[in-house]
Design a protein around this motif. Sequence first.
Motif, PDB file in Angstrom:
ATOM      1  N   LEU A  65       0.663  -1.185   0.167  1.00 35.36           N
ATOM      2  CA  LEU A  65      -0.139  -0.091   0.049  1.00 35.36           C
ATOM      3  C   LEU A  65       0.827   1.363  -0.008  1.00 35.36           C
ATOM      4  CD1 LEU A  65      -2.939   1.204   0.365  1.00 35.36           C
ATOM      5  CD2 LEU A  65      -2.642   0.946   2.714  1.00 35.36           C
ATOM      6  N   PHE A  79      -4.767  -0.567  -7.541  1.00 36.10           N
ATOM      7  CA  PHE A  79      -4.911  -1.231  -6.307  1.00 36.10           C
ATOM      8  C   PHE A  79      -5.337  -2.667  -6.405  1.00 36.10           C
ATOM      9  CE2 PHE A  79      -5.034   3.300  -5.266  1.00 36.10           C
ATOM     10  CZ  PHE A  79      -4.262   3.157  -3.991  1.00 36.10           C
ATOM     11  N   LEU A  88      -5.013  -5.460  -2.181  1.00 37.31           N
ATOM     12  CA  LEU A  88      -5.556  -4.005  -2.106  1.00 37.31           C
ATOM     13  C   LEU A  88      -6.641  -3.568  -2.671  1.00 37.31           C
ATOM     14  CD1 LEU A  88      -1.742  -2.623  -2.497  1.00 37.31           C
ATOM     15  CD2 LEU A  88      -2.678  -3.332  -0.201  1.00 37.31           C
TER      16      LEU A  88
END
Length: 385
Positions: free
Chosen positions: A190, A315, A319
Amino acid sequence: MLPYWRLSAYYFFYFGFVGAFSPYFALYLQAASLTATEIALLMSLMQLMRVLAPNMWSWLAERLAMRVAIVRLSALMSLVGFSGFFMTTEFAGLFAAMALMAFFWSAALPLIEGLAFSHLGAEGHRYGSIRAWGSVGFIVAVLALGQALDHVAIESVLWVTAAILAGVLACSFAIPESVPSQIARAAPSLRDTLRRPEVRALFGACFLMSAAHGAFYVFYSIYLVDEGYGKALVGWMWTLGVVAEIIVFMLMPRITRRFSLRGILLFSFACAVLRFALIGWGAGSLPVLLFAQVLHGATFGAYHAAAIAVVNLWFCGRLQSRGQALYGSISFGAGGMLGGLLSGYTWDAVGPEWTFTLGSVFALAGLVWLVRGWPAPRAGEATSS
Protein backbone atom coordinates in the motif's frame (compact mmCIF):
# COMPACT_ATOMS: atom_id res chain seq x y z
CA MET A 1 -20.81 -17.78 -12.19
CA LEU A 2 -21.31 -14.02 -12.07
CA PRO A 3 -24.14 -13.09 -9.62
CA TYR A 4 -25.24 -10.31 -11.96
CA TRP A 5 -28.80 -9.85 -10.74
CA ARG A 6 -27.98 -10.20 -7.06
CA LEU A 7 -25.34 -7.49 -7.30
CA SER A 8 -27.65 -5.37 -9.45
CA ALA A 9 -30.49 -5.69 -6.92
CA TYR A 10 -28.20 -4.58 -4.10
CA TYR A 11 -27.09 -1.55 -6.10
CA PHE A 12 -30.76 -0.81 -6.93
CA PHE A 13 -31.78 -0.56 -3.27
CA TYR A 14 -28.52 0.97 -2.07
CA PHE A 15 -28.79 3.93 -4.42
CA GLY A 16 -32.56 3.94 -4.03
CA PHE A 17 -31.80 4.98 -0.45
CA VAL A 18 -29.59 7.77 -1.78
CA GLY A 19 -32.42 8.84 -4.11
CA ALA A 20 -34.84 9.15 -1.22
CA PHE A 21 -32.39 10.54 1.33
CA SER A 22 -30.14 13.03 -0.46
CA PRO A 23 -32.75 15.17 -2.27
CA TYR A 24 -35.48 15.17 0.38
CA PHE A 25 -34.07 14.62 3.85
CA ALA A 26 -32.76 18.20 3.93
CA LEU A 27 -36.32 19.35 3.19
CA TYR A 28 -37.53 17.26 6.13
CA LEU A 29 -34.90 18.88 8.37
CA GLN A 30 -35.90 22.32 7.12
CA ALA A 31 -39.54 21.53 7.98
CA ALA A 32 -38.34 20.52 11.46
CA SER A 33 -37.12 24.16 11.87
CA LEU A 34 -33.39 23.42 11.75
CA THR A 35 -31.07 26.18 10.53
CA ALA A 36 -28.96 25.98 7.36
CA THR A 37 -25.86 25.40 9.48
CA GLU A 38 -27.52 22.59 11.44
CA ILE A 39 -28.75 20.97 8.22
CA ALA A 40 -25.25 21.14 6.71
CA LEU A 41 -23.72 19.67 9.87
CA LEU A 42 -26.15 16.75 9.91
CA MET A 43 -25.85 16.00 6.20
CA SER A 44 -22.07 16.29 6.38
CA LEU A 45 -21.97 13.50 8.97
CA MET A 46 -22.46 11.10 6.07
CA GLN A 47 -19.24 12.40 4.53
CA LEU A 48 -17.42 12.50 7.87
CA MET A 49 -18.11 8.83 8.49
CA ARG A 50 -16.99 8.05 4.96
CA VAL A 51 -13.63 9.51 5.98
CA LEU A 52 -13.32 7.57 9.23
CA ALA A 53 -15.10 4.27 8.77
CA PRO A 54 -14.40 2.68 5.34
CA ASN A 55 -10.70 2.10 5.91
CA MET A 56 -11.39 0.48 9.27
CA TRP A 57 -14.08 -1.76 7.82
CA SER A 58 -11.97 -2.64 4.75
CA TRP A 59 -8.95 -3.47 6.94
CA LEU A 60 -11.17 -5.70 9.07
CA ALA A 61 -12.69 -7.37 6.00
CA GLU A 62 -9.20 -7.99 4.59
CA ARG A 63 -7.92 -9.51 7.83
CA LEU A 64 -10.97 -11.69 8.49
CA ALA A 65 -11.92 -12.41 4.85
CA MET A 66 -15.51 -11.47 5.76
CA ARG A 67 -16.53 -8.84 3.23
CA VAL A 68 -20.09 -10.12 2.80
CA ALA A 69 -20.62 -10.50 6.56
CA ILE A 70 -19.64 -6.86 7.09
CA VAL A 71 -21.93 -5.75 4.24
CA ARG A 72 -24.81 -7.49 6.03
CA LEU A 73 -23.90 -5.95 9.38
CA SER A 74 -23.74 -2.56 7.67
CA ALA A 75 -27.25 -2.96 6.28
CA LEU A 76 -28.72 -4.05 9.60
CA MET A 77 -27.15 -1.32 11.71
CA SER A 78 -27.92 1.36 9.13
CA LEU A 79 -31.61 0.52 9.53
CA VAL A 80 -31.27 0.55 13.32
CA GLY A 81 -29.58 3.95 13.22
CA PHE A 82 -32.16 5.40 10.85
CA SER A 83 -34.97 4.36 13.21
CA GLY A 84 -33.72 7.08 15.56
CA PHE A 85 -35.16 9.73 13.23
CA PHE A 86 -38.65 8.54 14.14
CA MET A 87 -38.03 9.30 17.81
CA THR A 88 -36.98 12.96 17.87
CA THR A 89 -36.69 16.23 15.96
CA GLU A 90 -34.17 17.72 18.41
CA PHE A 91 -30.76 18.44 16.91
CA ALA A 92 -28.85 16.33 19.46
CA GLY A 93 -31.02 13.28 18.87
CA LEU A 94 -30.89 13.68 15.11
CA PHE A 95 -27.12 14.04 15.32
CA ALA A 96 -26.79 10.77 17.26
CA ALA A 97 -29.07 8.88 14.86
CA MET A 98 -27.23 10.24 11.81
CA ALA A 99 -23.83 9.38 13.27
CA LEU A 100 -24.84 5.78 13.99
CA MET A 101 -26.45 5.25 10.62
CA ALA A 102 -23.61 6.90 8.70
CA PHE A 103 -20.89 4.94 10.52
CA PHE A 104 -22.32 1.62 9.38
CA TRP A 105 -23.67 2.85 6.03
CA SER A 106 -20.20 3.96 4.98
CA ALA A 107 -18.85 0.42 5.39
CA ALA A 108 -20.77 -1.09 2.51
CA LEU A 109 -19.92 0.62 -0.76
CA PRO A 110 -16.13 0.05 -0.93
CA LEU A 111 -16.68 -3.61 -0.06
CA ILE A 112 -19.45 -4.02 -2.62
CA GLU A 113 -17.33 -2.35 -5.30
CA GLY A 114 -14.45 -4.70 -4.49
CA LEU A 115 -16.78 -7.71 -4.52
CA ALA A 116 -18.23 -6.66 -7.87
CA PHE A 117 -14.81 -6.42 -9.50
CA SER A 118 -13.75 -9.71 -7.89
CA HIS A 119 -16.76 -11.49 -9.35
CA LEU A 120 -16.32 -9.75 -12.71
CA GLY A 121 -12.67 -10.73 -13.04
CA ALA A 122 -11.66 -10.29 -16.68
CA GLU A 123 -15.15 -8.94 -17.44
CA GLY A 124 -14.53 -5.67 -15.61
CA HIS A 125 -16.01 -3.75 -18.54
CA ARG A 126 -19.44 -5.04 -17.42
CA TYR A 127 -19.25 -3.06 -14.18
CA GLY A 128 -21.16 -0.15 -15.74
CA SER A 129 -24.16 -2.34 -16.63
CA ILE A 130 -24.37 -3.58 -13.02
CA ARG A 131 -23.81 -0.16 -11.46
CA ALA A 132 -26.46 1.32 -13.77
CA TRP A 133 -29.11 -0.53 -11.74
CA GLY A 134 -28.11 1.63 -8.80
CA SER A 135 -28.90 4.66 -10.89
CA VAL A 136 -32.26 3.12 -11.83
CA GLY A 137 -33.01 2.65 -8.13
CA PHE A 138 -32.10 6.26 -7.51
CA ILE A 139 -34.48 7.40 -10.25
CA VAL A 140 -37.38 5.29 -9.00
CA ALA A 141 -36.96 6.62 -5.46
CA VAL A 142 -36.37 10.28 -6.30
CA LEU A 143 -39.17 10.46 -8.86
CA ALA A 144 -41.80 8.57 -6.88
CA LEU A 145 -41.08 10.42 -3.67
CA GLY A 146 -40.91 13.78 -5.43
CA GLN A 147 -44.36 13.20 -6.91
CA ALA A 148 -45.75 11.98 -3.58
CA LEU A 149 -44.47 14.96 -1.58
CA ASP A 150 -46.74 17.32 -3.50
CA HIS A 151 -49.65 15.43 -1.91
CA VAL A 152 -48.45 13.93 1.40
CA ALA A 153 -46.62 15.26 4.46
CA ILE A 154 -42.84 15.63 4.38
CA GLU A 155 -42.64 13.04 7.19
CA SER A 156 -43.31 10.42 4.50
CA VAL A 157 -39.62 10.70 3.65
CA LEU A 158 -38.84 8.77 6.83
CA TRP A 159 -41.16 5.85 6.07
CA VAL A 160 -40.11 5.48 2.44
CA THR A 161 -36.42 5.65 3.28
CA ALA A 162 -36.75 3.08 6.07
CA ALA A 163 -38.53 0.70 3.69
CA ILE A 164 -35.70 1.04 1.17
CA LEU A 165 -33.13 0.31 3.87
CA ALA A 166 -35.06 -2.88 4.65
CA GLY A 167 -34.66 -3.77 0.96
CA VAL A 168 -30.89 -3.21 1.22
CA LEU A 169 -30.80 -5.57 4.20
CA ALA A 170 -32.73 -8.27 2.32
CA CYS A 171 -30.48 -8.01 -0.74
CA SER A 172 -27.32 -8.19 1.35
CA PHE A 173 -28.18 -11.78 2.28
CA ALA A 174 -28.32 -12.78 -1.40
CA ILE A 175 -24.80 -11.64 -2.29
CA PRO A 176 -22.16 -14.41 -2.31
CA GLU A 177 -18.56 -13.96 -1.20
CA SER A 178 -16.01 -13.84 -4.00
CA VAL A 179 -13.66 -16.74 -4.71
CA PRO A 180 -10.61 -16.41 -2.39
CA SER A 181 -8.11 -16.81 -5.25
CA GLN A 182 -9.55 -13.73 -6.90
CA ILE A 183 -8.68 -11.49 -3.97
CA ALA A 184 -5.39 -13.01 -2.90
CA ARG A 185 -3.19 -12.16 -5.86
CA ALA A 186 0.23 -10.67 -5.29
CA ALA A 187 0.23 -6.88 -5.22
CA PRO A 188 2.59 -4.01 -4.42
CA SER A 189 2.50 -2.70 -0.88
CA LEU A 190 0.00 0.00 0.00
CA ARG A 191 2.83 2.40 0.85
CA ASP A 192 4.56 1.89 -2.51
CA THR A 193 1.31 2.41 -4.39
CA LEU A 194 0.52 5.62 -2.52
CA ARG A 195 3.99 6.99 -3.30
CA ARG A 196 3.22 7.10 -7.02
CA PRO A 197 2.62 10.74 -8.08
CA GLU A 198 -0.29 9.83 -10.35
CA VAL A 199 -2.04 8.08 -7.44
CA ARG A 200 -1.68 11.15 -5.24
CA ALA A 201 -2.88 13.37 -8.08
CA LEU A 202 -5.96 11.21 -8.65
CA PHE A 203 -6.93 11.13 -4.98
CA GLY A 204 -6.30 14.85 -4.57
CA ALA A 205 -8.40 15.67 -7.63
CA CYS A 206 -11.18 13.32 -6.48
CA PHE A 207 -11.19 15.09 -3.10
CA LEU A 208 -11.78 18.39 -4.89
CA MET A 209 -14.43 16.95 -7.21
CA SER A 210 -16.49 15.79 -4.25
CA ALA A 211 -15.98 19.15 -2.53
CA ALA A 212 -17.33 20.77 -5.71
CA HIS A 213 -20.53 18.72 -5.34
CA GLY A 214 -20.99 19.60 -1.65
CA ALA A 215 -23.52 22.41 -2.06
CA PHE A 216 -25.34 20.44 -4.75
CA TYR A 217 -26.04 17.43 -2.53
CA VAL A 218 -26.97 19.47 0.54
CA PHE A 219 -28.88 22.45 -0.85
CA TYR A 220 -29.93 21.77 -4.45
CA SER A 221 -33.49 20.75 -3.57
CA ILE A 222 -33.89 23.63 -1.12
CA TYR A 223 -32.47 26.01 -3.74
CA LEU A 224 -34.98 24.97 -6.40
CA VAL A 225 -37.94 25.11 -4.01
CA ASP A 226 -36.85 28.58 -2.84
CA GLU A 227 -36.68 29.65 -6.50
CA GLY A 228 -40.34 28.70 -6.88
CA TYR A 229 -40.07 25.25 -8.46
CA GLY A 230 -42.42 22.51 -7.20
CA LYS A 231 -41.22 19.40 -5.37
CA ALA A 232 -42.35 17.21 -8.26
CA LEU A 233 -40.11 19.18 -10.62
CA VAL A 234 -37.27 18.85 -8.12
CA GLY A 235 -37.68 15.09 -8.41
CA TRP A 236 -37.64 15.30 -12.20
CA MET A 237 -34.47 17.40 -12.12
CA TRP A 238 -32.68 14.81 -10.01
CA THR A 239 -34.03 12.13 -12.32
CA LEU A 240 -32.70 13.88 -15.41
CA GLY A 241 -29.21 13.94 -13.97
CA VAL A 242 -29.31 10.26 -13.13
CA VAL A 243 -30.72 9.32 -16.55
CA ALA A 244 -27.68 11.03 -18.04
CA GLU A 245 -25.55 9.08 -15.59
CA ILE A 246 -27.14 5.76 -16.63
CA ILE A 247 -26.57 6.48 -20.32
CA VAL A 248 -22.91 7.18 -19.63
CA PHE A 249 -22.53 4.01 -17.53
CA MET A 250 -23.97 1.92 -20.35
CA LEU A 251 -21.72 3.60 -22.92
CA MET A 252 -18.53 3.34 -20.87
CA PRO A 253 -17.21 0.21 -22.66
CA ARG A 254 -17.35 2.12 -25.95
CA ILE A 255 -16.05 5.35 -24.43
CA THR A 256 -13.03 3.64 -22.84
CA ARG A 257 -12.14 2.04 -26.17
CA ARG A 258 -11.86 5.50 -27.73
CA PHE A 259 -10.50 7.60 -24.88
CA SER A 260 -8.05 7.04 -22.04
CA LEU A 261 -9.29 6.97 -18.46
CA ARG A 262 -7.19 10.06 -17.80
CA GLY A 263 -8.80 11.89 -20.71
CA ILE A 264 -12.29 10.97 -19.48
CA LEU A 265 -11.46 12.32 -16.03
CA LEU A 266 -10.13 15.61 -17.41
CA PHE A 267 -13.28 16.10 -19.47
CA SER A 268 -15.43 15.38 -16.41
CA PHE A 269 -13.64 18.01 -14.34
CA ALA A 270 -14.01 20.60 -17.10
CA CYS A 271 -17.76 19.88 -17.22
CA ALA A 272 -17.99 20.33 -13.44
CA VAL A 273 -16.43 23.80 -13.68
CA LEU A 274 -19.17 24.80 -16.11
CA ARG A 275 -22.01 22.96 -14.39
CA PHE A 276 -21.86 24.56 -10.96
CA ALA A 277 -21.45 28.04 -12.37
CA LEU A 278 -24.59 27.46 -14.44
CA ILE A 279 -26.55 26.24 -11.41
CA GLY A 280 -25.45 29.18 -9.29
CA TRP A 281 -26.18 31.94 -11.75
CA GLY A 282 -28.81 30.39 -13.99
CA ALA A 283 -31.47 29.20 -11.54
CA GLY A 284 -34.02 31.58 -13.05
CA SER A 285 -33.83 29.76 -16.39
CA LEU A 286 -35.23 26.23 -16.57
CA PRO A 287 -33.36 25.43 -19.84
CA VAL A 288 -30.07 26.37 -18.16
CA LEU A 289 -30.85 24.14 -15.19
CA LEU A 290 -31.83 21.29 -17.50
CA PHE A 291 -28.53 21.53 -19.35
CA ALA A 292 -26.62 21.66 -16.06
CA GLN A 293 -28.36 18.47 -14.93
CA VAL A 294 -27.47 16.69 -18.16
CA LEU A 295 -23.84 17.43 -17.31
CA HIS A 296 -24.26 15.11 -14.31
CA GLY A 297 -23.59 12.32 -16.77
CA ALA A 298 -20.03 13.64 -17.01
CA THR A 299 -19.45 15.11 -13.53
CA PHE A 300 -20.55 11.93 -11.78
CA GLY A 301 -21.20 9.13 -14.30
CA ALA A 302 -18.06 9.33 -16.43
CA TYR A 303 -15.97 10.63 -13.53
CA HIS A 304 -16.91 7.84 -11.12
CA ALA A 305 -16.71 5.02 -13.67
CA ALA A 306 -13.24 6.17 -14.80
CA ALA A 307 -11.96 6.84 -11.28
CA ILE A 308 -13.09 3.49 -9.90
CA ALA A 309 -11.58 1.68 -12.91
CA VAL A 310 -8.24 3.40 -12.33
CA VAL A 311 -8.34 2.52 -8.63
CA ASN A 312 -9.07 -1.10 -9.52
CA LEU A 313 -6.03 -1.13 -11.81
CA TRP A 314 -3.65 0.53 -9.37
CA PHE A 315 -4.83 -1.27 -6.21
CA CYS A 316 -4.91 -4.86 -7.33
CA GLY A 317 -5.09 -8.18 -5.51
CA ARG A 318 -5.29 -7.92 -1.72
CA LEU A 319 -5.28 -4.11 -1.92
CA GLN A 320 -8.55 -4.05 -3.86
CA SER A 321 -10.90 -3.23 -0.99
CA ARG A 322 -8.35 -0.90 0.63
CA GLY A 323 -8.01 1.06 -2.60
CA GLN A 324 -11.77 1.43 -2.99
CA ALA A 325 -12.04 2.47 0.67
CA LEU A 326 -9.35 5.12 0.25
CA TYR A 327 -11.06 6.43 -2.87
CA GLY A 328 -14.37 6.67 -1.04
CA SER A 329 -12.88 8.16 2.12
CA ILE A 330 -10.79 10.82 0.41
CA SER A 331 -13.31 11.81 -2.24
CA PHE A 332 -16.90 11.27 -1.10
CA GLY A 333 -15.85 11.37 2.54
CA ALA A 334 -13.33 14.15 3.14
CA GLY A 335 -14.10 16.09 -0.02
CA GLY A 336 -17.85 15.81 0.37
CA MET A 337 -17.61 16.82 4.03
CA LEU A 338 -15.55 19.91 3.22
CA GLY A 339 -17.91 20.96 0.43
CA GLY A 340 -21.02 20.32 2.52
CA LEU A 341 -19.78 22.16 5.61
CA LEU A 342 -18.51 25.15 3.65
CA SER A 343 -21.81 25.40 1.83
CA GLY A 344 -23.62 25.58 5.16
CA TYR A 345 -21.63 28.65 6.15
CA THR A 346 -21.56 30.38 2.76
CA TRP A 347 -25.24 29.78 1.96
CA ASP A 348 -26.42 32.44 4.39
CA ALA A 349 -23.26 34.54 4.31
CA VAL A 350 -22.78 35.14 0.56
CA GLY A 351 -25.81 33.43 -1.01
CA PRO A 352 -26.38 30.40 -3.24
CA GLU A 353 -24.86 31.96 -6.37
CA TRP A 354 -21.41 32.31 -4.83
CA THR A 355 -21.76 29.03 -2.95
CA PHE A 356 -22.16 27.14 -6.24
CA THR A 357 -19.39 29.25 -7.77
CA LEU A 358 -17.11 27.93 -5.04
CA GLY A 359 -17.96 24.47 -6.37
CA SER A 360 -16.68 25.54 -9.79
CA VAL A 361 -13.46 26.74 -8.18
CA PHE A 362 -12.97 23.36 -6.47
CA ALA A 363 -13.49 21.56 -9.79
CA LEU A 364 -11.01 23.84 -11.54
CA ALA A 365 -8.40 23.20 -8.85
CA GLY A 366 -8.95 19.46 -9.26
CA LEU A 367 -8.53 19.75 -13.02
CA VAL A 368 -5.22 21.60 -12.61
CA TRP A 369 -3.96 19.08 -10.03
CA LEU A 370 -4.80 16.16 -12.31
CA VAL A 371 -3.09 17.72 -15.34
CA ARG A 372 0.08 18.58 -13.44
CA GLY A 373 0.32 15.50 -11.22
CA TRP A 374 -0.63 12.87 -13.78
CA PRO A 375 1.13 13.65 -17.09
CA ALA A 376 -0.26 12.43 -20.39
CA PRO A 377 0.65 8.76 -20.92
CA ARG A 378 3.49 7.75 -23.15
CA ALA A 379 3.06 5.12 -25.88
CA GLY A 380 2.14 1.75 -24.43
CA GLU A 381 0.60 3.15 -21.21
CA ALA A 382 -2.99 3.72 -22.45
CA THR A 383 -4.47 0.74 -20.63
CA SER A 384 -3.76 2.30 -17.23
CA SER A 385 -4.40 5.93 -18.07
